[in-house]
Design a protein around this motif. Structure first.
Motif, PDB file in Angstrom:
ATOM      1  N   ARG A  84       0.217   0.191 -11.911  1.00 21.08           N
ATOM      2  CA  ARG A  84       0.610  -0.625 -13.060  1.00 21.08           C
ATOM      3  C   ARG A  84       0.964  -2.050 -12.627  1.00 21.08           C
ATOM      4  NH1 ARG A  84       1.755   1.756 -17.848  1.00 21.08           N
ATOM      5  NH2 ARG A  84       3.331   0.158 -18.304  1.00 21.08           N
ATOM      6  N   VAL A  85       1.594  -2.179 -11.462  1.00 20.71           N
ATOM      7  CA  VAL A  85       1.931  -3.507 -10.955  1.00 20.71           C
ATOM      8  C   VAL A  85       0.664  -4.269 -10.566  1.00 20.71           C
ATOM      9  CG1 VAL A  85       3.090  -4.748  -9.080  1.00 20.71           C
ATOM     10  CG2 VAL A  85       4.232  -2.823 -10.194  1.00 20.71           C
ATOM     11  N   LEU A  86      -0.332  -3.557 -10.060  1.00 19.10           N
ATOM     12  CA  LEU A  86      -1.570  -4.202  -9.624  1.00 19.10           C
ATOM     13  C   LEU A  86      -2.428  -4.706 -10.788  1.00 19.10           C
ATOM     14  CD1 LEU A  86      -2.679  -1.875  -6.685  1.00 19.10           C
ATOM     15  CD2 LEU A  86      -1.809  -4.222  -6.515  1.00 19.10           C
ATOM     16  N   ARG A  87      -2.165  -4.206 -11.988  1.00 17.10           N
ATOM     17  CA  ARG A  87      -2.927  -4.680 -13.139  1.00 17.10           C
ATOM     18  C   ARG A  87      -2.723  -6.186 -13.307  1.00 17.10           C
ATOM     19  NH1 ARG A  87      -1.553  -0.177 -17.856  1.00 17.10           N
ATOM     20  NH2 ARG A  87      -2.626   1.592 -16.882  1.00 17.10           N
ATOM     21  N   GLY A  88      -3.789  -6.872 -13.573  1.00 18.14           N
ATOM     22  CA  GLY A  88      -3.710  -8.321 -13.710  1.00 18.14           C
ATOM     23  C   GLY A  88      -3.885  -9.057 -12.396  1.00 18.14           C
ATOM     24  N   HIS A  89      -3.795  -8.304 -11.290  1.00 15.61           N
ATOM     25  CA  HIS A  89      -3.988  -8.908  -9.970  1.00 15.61           C
ATOM     26  C   HIS A  89      -5.334  -8.516  -9.357  1.00 15.61           C
ATOM     27  CE1 HIS A  89       0.140 -10.440  -9.632  1.00 15.61           C
ATOM     28  NE2 HIS A  89       0.536  -9.295 -10.151  1.00 15.61           N
ATOM     29  N   VAL A  90      -5.793  -7.298  -9.665  1.00 15.74           N
ATOM     30  CA  VAL A  90      -7.056  -6.816  -9.113  1.00 15.74           C
ATOM     31  C   VAL A  90      -7.857  -6.147 -10.221  1.00 15.74           C
ATOM     32  CG1 VAL A  90      -6.039  -6.447  -6.829  1.00 15.74           C
ATOM     33  CG2 VAL A  90      -6.097  -4.566  -8.465  1.00 15.74           C
ATOM     34  N   PRO A  91      -9.184  -6.147 -10.115  1.00 14.61           N
ATOM     35  CA  PRO A  91      -9.995  -5.424 -11.106  1.00 14.61           C
ATOM     36  C   PRO A  91      -9.885  -3.924 -10.905  1.00 14.61           C
ATOM     37  CG  PRO A  91     -11.392  -6.335  -9.382  1.00 14.61           C
ATOM     38  CD  PRO A  91     -10.003  -6.866  -9.139  1.00 14.61           C
ATOM     39  N   ARG A  92      -9.931  -3.192 -12.010  1.00 11.87           N
ATOM     40  CA  ARG A  92      -9.900  -1.723 -11.971  1.00 11.87           C
ATOM     41  C   ARG A  92      -8.762  -1.210 -11.089  1.00 11.87           C
ATOM     42  NH1 ARG A  92     -15.196   0.689 -10.172  1.00 11.87           N
ATOM     43  NH2 ARG A  92     -15.337  -1.104  -8.775  1.00 11.87           N
ATOM     44  N   ALA A  93      -7.569  -1.585 -11.461  1.00  8.83           N
ATOM     45  CA  ALA A  93      -6.395  -1.202 -10.670  1.00  8.83           C
ATOM     46  C   ALA A  93      -6.180   0.305 -10.639  1.00  8.83           C
ATOM     47  CB  ALA A  93      -5.147  -1.887 -11.225  1.00  8.83           C
ATOM     48  N   GLY A  94      -6.771   1.024 -11.596  1.00 11.04           N
ATOM     49  CA  GLY A  94      -6.621   2.472 -11.618  1.00 11.04           C
ATOM     50  C   GLY A  94      -7.195   3.155 -10.394  1.00 11.04           C
ATOM     51  N   ARG A  95      -8.049   2.464  -9.645  1.00 12.57           N
ATOM     52  CA  ARG A  95      -8.583   3.035  -8.409  1.00 12.57           C
ATOM     53  C   ARG A  95      -7.479   3.331  -7.412  1.00 12.57           C
ATOM     54  NH1 ARG A  95     -12.791  -1.305  -6.468  1.00 12.57           N
ATOM     55  NH2 ARG A  95     -11.279  -2.675  -7.500  1.00 12.57           N
ATOM     56  N   TRP A  96      -6.352   2.648  -7.549  1.00 16.75           N
ATOM     57  CA  TRP A  96      -5.245   2.882  -6.621  1.00 16.75           C
ATOM     58  C   TRP A  96      -4.694   4.298  -6.751  1.00 16.75           C
ATOM     59  CZ3 TRP A  96      -4.181   1.110  -2.257  1.00 16.75           C
ATOM     60  CH2 TRP A  96      -2.904   1.194  -1.688  1.00 16.75           C
ATOM     61  N   LEU A  97      -4.829   4.907  -7.935  1.00 21.25           N
ATOM     62  CA  LEU A  97      -4.415   6.299  -8.106  1.00 21.25           C
ATOM     63  C   LEU A  97      -5.276   7.219  -7.245  1.00 21.25           C
ATOM     64  CD1 LEU A  97      -3.915   6.413 -11.983  1.00 21.25           C
ATOM     65  CD2 LEU A  97      -2.135   6.370 -10.238  1.00 21.25           C
ATOM     66  N   LEU A  98      -6.589   7.022  -7.293  1.00 20.73           N
ATOM     67  CA  LEU A  98      -7.485   7.828  -6.471  1.00 20.73           C
ATOM     68  C   LEU A  98      -7.212   7.597  -4.990  1.00 20.73           C
ATOM     69  CD1 LEU A  98      -9.922   9.697  -6.117  1.00 20.73           C
ATOM     70  CD2 LEU A  98     -11.396   7.677  -6.325  1.00 20.73           C
ATOM     71  N   ALA A  99      -6.968   6.344  -4.619  1.00 24.64           N
ATOM     72  CA  ALA A  99      -6.698   6.018  -3.221  1.00 24.64           C
ATOM     73  C   ALA A  99      -5.501   6.793  -2.697  1.00 24.64           C
ATOM     74  CB  ALA A  99      -6.459   4.516  -3.072  1.00 24.64           C
ATOM     75  N   ASN A 100      -4.424   6.828  -3.458  1.00 22.81           N
ATOM     76  CA  ASN A 100      -3.220   7.533  -3.025  1.00 22.81           C
ATOM     77  C   ASN A 100      -3.394   9.041  -3.060  1.00 22.81           C
ATOM     78  OD1 ASN A 100      -0.495   5.803  -2.637  1.00 22.81           O
ATOM     79  ND2 ASN A 100      -1.921   4.705  -3.954  1.00 22.81           N
TER      80      ASN A 100
END
Length: 237
Positions: free
Chosen positions: A158-174
């Motif tokens: 949620r923090v990454l939204r607005g900073h990187v495209p498709r921030a939801g990928r961080w969920l898969l990464a973790n």
């Protein structure tokens, strides 16, 4: 025949440097943070076996607070690397999100054992041996890690939204990172309890935290570099 290798571009070198520092930061963060959280859990373990609600809830709250302390250490060390590719990202937002994810993960992890202890009435008896083999236990640890990774990564995404495209990928990464790192933790615990002396157990436990942090950092660090710097970490020549 001699193979000529193309030199890395400055951008590729910078991506590789960020990845290496991210791995080191996560290894150090878990060495400190996870060791502290585990230490709190060990100290209050007798209370967790109690049948009375008051000491049980107190112990549960302390363990969750220890998880929050882990999140504080992890978040701060992660941000010190993340502020390179994302200089506009505020430290307080990232650290706060990491603490929240850690608290949520530890809370979800503690709820089943707390409920079972209350239902059983305590008694302080040792748990029965698992009715399945080590392979199944480590597979379950991987599933647990994937779920914990989703919980840990959600506030950060949620923090990454607005900073990187498709921030939801961080969920898969973790999820992937902790699906691999959690069996490392379980293996380290098994190795530690197989040792006879307390100093040896502590040493193996700390090395396990270090290794788990490095493994998780190496995996979701690849996503991090790809998301924040536009490319994957360069492969080793």
């Amino acid at each position: 025949m001699t193979t000529v290798r193309s030199p890395r571009t400055p951008a590729a070198e910078r991506r590789a440097d960020v990845w290496r520092r991210w791995v080191a930061a996560n290894a150090l963060a878990e060495l400190v943070g996870l060791s502290l959280a585990a230490g709190v859990a060990i100290m209050v373990a007798p209370w967790l076996d109690a049948g009375e609600p008051a000491p049980l809830f107190t112990a549960t709250a302390l363990v969750i607070a220890g998880g929050g302390l882990e999140g504080l250490v992890v978040g701060r060390l992660q941000w010190q690397v993340l502020c390179d590719p994302l200089p506009v990202l505020a430290a307080g937002r990232w650290v706060g999100a990491t603490v929240l994810g850690a608290v949520l993960a530890w809370t979800l992890g503690m709820l089943p054992s707390t409920a079972m202890t209350l239902l059983d009435g305590g008694g302080g008896q040792a748990p029965a041996a698992a009715p399945f083999g080590a392979a199944v236990q480590y597979a379950l640890a991987a599933v647990l890690g994937a779920v914990a990774g989703l919980v840990l990564g959600w506030p950060q995404a949620r923090v990454l939204r607005g900073h990187v495209p498709r921030a939801g990928r961080w969920l898969l990464a973790n999820a992937v990172a902790w699906a691999v790192a959690m069996p490392v933790i379980f293996l380290g615990i098994d190795l530690a309890f197989a040792l006879r002396t307390l100093p040896a157990r502590i040493l193996v436990g700390m090395l396990t935290c270090l290794a788990a942090g490095a493994v998780a950092g190496a995996i979701h660090g690849r996503w991090l570099v790809r998301m924040t710097m536009g490319h994957d970490v360069p492969r080793r020549a």
